[in-house]
Design a protein around this motif. Sequence first.
Motif, PDB file in Angstrom:
ATOM      1  N   LYS A 167       0.839  -1.209   0.000  1.00 35.87           N
ATOM      2  CA  LYS A 167       0.000   0.000   0.000  1.00 35.87           C
ATOM      3  C   LYS A 167       0.869   1.252   0.000  1.00 35.87           C
ATOM      4  O   LYS A 167       0.609   2.202  -0.749  1.00 35.87           O
ATOM      5  CB  LYS A 167      -0.915  -0.016   1.224  1.00 35.87           C
ATOM      6  CG  LYS A 167      -1.792   1.213   1.372  1.00 35.87           C
ATOM      7  CD  LYS A 167      -2.628   1.106   2.644  1.00 35.87           C
ATOM      8  CE  LYS A 167      -3.423   2.360   2.912  1.00 35.87           C
ATOM      9  NZ  LYS A 167      -4.192   2.275   4.179  1.00 35.87           N
ATOM     10  N   GLU A 168       1.909   1.269   0.814  1.00 31.14           N
ATOM     11  CA  GLU A 168       2.800   2.429   0.869  1.00 31.14           C
ATOM     12  C   GLU A 168       3.491   2.647  -0.468  1.00 31.14           C
ATOM     13  O   GLU A 168       3.667   3.790  -0.915  1.00 31.14           O
ATOM     14  CB  GLU A 168       3.837   2.247   1.977  1.00 31.14           C
ATOM     15  CG  GLU A 168       3.257   2.077   3.372  1.00 31.14           C
ATOM     16  CD  GLU A 168       2.240   3.146   3.716  1.00 31.14           C
ATOM     17  OE1 GLU A 168       2.505   4.332   3.433  1.00 31.14           O
ATOM     18  OE2 GLU A 168       1.181   2.803   4.243  1.00 31.14           O
ATOM     19  N   LEU A 169       3.874   1.560  -1.116  1.00 26.58           N
ATOM     20  CA  LEU A 169       4.519   1.677  -2.416  1.00 26.58           C
ATOM     21  C   LEU A 169       3.586   2.324  -3.436  1.00 26.58           C
ATOM     22  O   LEU A 169       4.005   3.146  -4.249  1.00 26.58           O
ATOM     23  CB  LEU A 169       4.962   0.299  -2.913  1.00 26.58           C
ATOM     24  CG  LEU A 169       5.668   0.269  -4.276  1.00 26.58           C
ATOM     25  CD1 LEU A 169       6.947   1.091  -4.241  1.00 26.58           C
ATOM     26  CD2 LEU A 169       5.953  -1.171  -4.686  1.00 26.58           C
ATOM     27  N   ALA A 170       2.296   1.972  -3.370  1.00 29.07           N
ATOM     28  CA  ALA A 170       1.315   2.557  -4.292  1.00 29.07           C
ATOM     29  C   ALA A 170       1.238   4.068  -4.123  1.00 29.07           C
ATOM     30  O   ALA A 170       1.153   4.815  -5.108  1.00 29.07           O
ATOM     31  CB  ALA A 170      -0.058   1.923  -4.066  1.00 29.07           C
ATOM     32  N   PHE A 171       1.264   4.533  -2.873  1.00 31.29           N
ATOM     33  CA  PHE A 171       1.284   5.977  -2.633  1.00 31.29           C
ATOM     34  C   PHE A 171       2.575   6.597  -3.155  1.00 31.29           C
ATOM     35  O   PHE A 171       2.577   7.693  -3.726  1.00 31.29           O
ATOM     36  CB  PHE A 171       1.151   6.271  -1.136  1.00 31.29           C
ATOM     37  CG  PHE A 171      -0.267   6.270  -0.627  1.00 31.29           C
ATOM     38  CD1 PHE A 171      -1.157   7.262  -1.011  1.00 31.29           C
ATOM     39  CD2 PHE A 171      -0.701   5.292   0.252  1.00 31.29           C
ATOM     40  CE1 PHE A 171      -2.457   7.275  -0.539  1.00 31.29           C
ATOM     41  CE2 PHE A 171      -2.007   5.291   0.732  1.00 31.29           C
ATOM     42  CZ  PHE A 171      -2.886   6.290   0.339  1.00 31.29           C
ATOM     43  N   CYS A 172       3.666   5.904  -2.950  1.00 36.20           N
ATOM     44  CA  CYS A 172       4.966   6.474  -3.301  1.00 36.20           C
ATOM     45  C   CYS A 172       5.159   6.639  -4.807  1.00 36.20           C
ATOM     46  O   CYS A 172       5.832   7.570  -5.244  1.00 36.20           O
ATOM     47  CB  CYS A 172       6.086   5.606  -2.728  1.00 36.20           C
ATOM     48  SG  CYS A 172       6.266   5.727  -0.944  1.00 36.20           S
ATOM     49  N   ILE A 173       4.590   5.752  -5.606  1.00 31.92           N
ATOM     50  CA  ILE A 173       4.780   5.849  -7.051  1.00 31.92           C
ATOM     51  C   ILE A 173       3.669   6.661  -7.712  1.00 31.92           C
ATOM     52  O   ILE A 173       3.698   6.891  -8.916  1.00 31.92           O
ATOM     53  CB  ILE A 173       4.878   4.454  -7.713  1.00 31.92           C
ATOM     54  CG1 ILE A 173       3.583   3.668  -7.505  1.00 31.92           C
ATOM     55  CG2 ILE A 173       6.081   3.704  -7.166  1.00 31.92           C
ATOM     56  CD1 ILE A 173       3.604   2.300  -8.177  1.00 31.92           C
ATOM     57  N   ALA A 174       2.682   7.115  -6.912  1.00 32.46           N
ATOM     58  CA  ALA A 174       1.615   7.959  -7.442  1.00 32.46           C
ATOM     59  C   ALA A 174       2.089   9.410  -7.526  1.00 32.46           C
ATOM     60  O   ALA A 174       3.025   9.825  -6.841  1.00 32.46           O
ATOM     61  CB  ALA A 174       0.375   7.855  -6.561  1.00 32.46           C
ATOM     62  N   ASP A 175       1.416  10.185  -8.368  1.00 36.48           N
ATOM     63  CA  ASP A 175       1.701  11.609  -8.516  1.00 36.48           C
ATOM     64  C   ASP A 175       0.541  12.489  -8.062  1.00 36.48           C
ATOM     65  O   ASP A 175       0.745  13.629  -7.652  1.00 36.48           O
ATOM     66  CB  ASP A 175       2.013  11.927  -9.980  1.00 36.48           C
ATOM     67  CG  ASP A 175       3.222  11.174 -10.483  1.00 36.48           C
ATOM     68  OD1 ASP A 175       4.350  11.603 -10.176  1.00 36.48           O
ATOM     69  OD2 ASP A 175       3.040  10.152 -11.168  1.00 36.48           O
ATOM     70  N   ILE A 176      -0.676  11.959  -8.170  1.00 34.39           N
ATOM     71  CA  ILE A 176      -1.893  12.696  -7.815  1.00 34.39           C
ATOM     72  C   ILE A 176      -2.828  11.731  -7.101  1.00 34.39           C
ATOM     73  O   ILE A 176      -2.950  10.562  -7.495  1.00 34.39           O
ATOM     74  CB  ILE A 176      -2.604  13.241  -9.077  1.00 34.39           C
ATOM     75  CG1 ILE A 176      -1.694  14.165  -9.874  1.00 34.39           C
ATOM     76  CG2 ILE A 176      -3.906  13.954  -8.708  1.00 34.39           C
ATOM     77  CD1 ILE A 176      -2.222  14.476 -11.278  1.00 34.39           C
ATOM     78  N   PHE A 177      -3.498  12.212  -6.056  1.00 32.65           N
ATOM     79  CA  PHE A 177      -4.503  11.381  -5.395  1.00 32.65           C
ATOM     80  C   PHE A 177      -5.882  11.962  -5.654  1.00 32.65           C
ATOM     81  O   PHE A 177      -6.126  13.149  -5.398  1.00 32.65           O
ATOM     82  CB  PHE A 177      -4.255  11.292  -3.884  1.00 32.65           C
ATOM     83  CG  PHE A 177      -5.155  10.285  -3.229  1.00 32.65           C
ATOM     84  CD1 PHE A 177      -4.872   8.936  -3.309  1.00 32.65           C
ATOM     85  CD2 PHE A 177      -6.317  10.685  -2.580  1.00 32.65           C
ATOM     86  CE1 PHE A 177      -5.715   7.983  -2.745  1.00 32.65           C
ATOM     87  CE2 PHE A 177      -7.160   9.746  -2.009  1.00 32.65           C
ATOM     88  CZ  PHE A 177      -6.857   8.393  -2.095  1.00 32.65           C
TER      89      PHE A 177
END
Length: 369
Positions: free
Chosen positions: A256-266
Amino acid sequence: MVAKEKVLFLLHLPPPVHGSSLVGQYIKGSDLINNKFSTRYINLLASKRVDDSGKVSLSKLLGMIVTIINLLRELILHRPQLCYLALTSTGAAFYRDVLLISLLKLFGVKRIYHMHNKGIRRNEDYPFHSFFYRFVFNGSNVILLAKKLYKDVQTFVPEKNVDILPNGIPQKPFKVEEIKDKEIINILFLSNLIESKGVYVLLRAMAILKRKGIVFKGTFIGGEGDISSDQLTQKVNQFELQNQVEYLGKRYGADKELAFCIADIFAFPTFYANECFPLVLLEAMQHSLPVISTNEGGIPDIIEESITGFIVTKNDSLALANKLEVLITNPELRKSMGKKGYEKFHTHYTIDQFENRLCEILEIVLQKD
């Protein structure tokens, strides 16, 4: 040695995983709270899956009986001075809580309700509901997640009995900039697949972006709710987004943390009527992401318009697409908003701040006559 004051916590614990159950888990696992008070815990959640929430079943009825028995045991054997209750404001679970509150009143236990949902104002004009709201809130204290949410309970709760306590979450050690994909902008949606959380609104916005020739990647993460993975796939195909959008299912821990880290916009275009203070927005800010959401519940207290993100009109895919386009095409704005969101998270929304403030509130209520 001074005896610790006894606090009984009636709260929600996972599964399923959602905002209220995560907060309940943080409270139960808090060394500060457990060292400060003599604590006991009862789990109120009867649903084990997201799509079971709000449904009546035999297992839930049996679970309610067990909860009542457990509460009676606590009241008789341990005699708490204060009960913290994660009150459900509507539906069948509210009337279960009415039964529990009746027992607390019978035993003369002080009560403080932590409101992780809303909906009281929608029902207060019905005499039947109004009667029980007055019964529940009479002589109680209330914790709200944001000042804006007071209007939901103001008919039944004087402002002097209200404390504001924003949610807080644990801090994570990931370093965002080291692992971002710089080529394609990644838009992340992370929540259970519930239509009112804005899943289809976001897909329609992504379809608009595609028609305009804007390059992006969309990632959807979360458990199935009233939208199944097959239904999501059908919508993705309908909007011809197969090459842009992927659904990864549930993600926990490092994944889950990795998904946030590779995202640019939420993006979280919720129009869920009981939305109060989504923890997922705090998680996104912790990971330096600009956030786009709506003005539902206490969200405007989290997002500073045009500073840490954007607030768009509910159910407006075009408005959402326009703000996504602004962020996709302006890397410096993304970085600036993400940085300011990160700063706001550390100023207001850490778990340490939450735990300390909750302890203060509980102590004040315990000292009241």
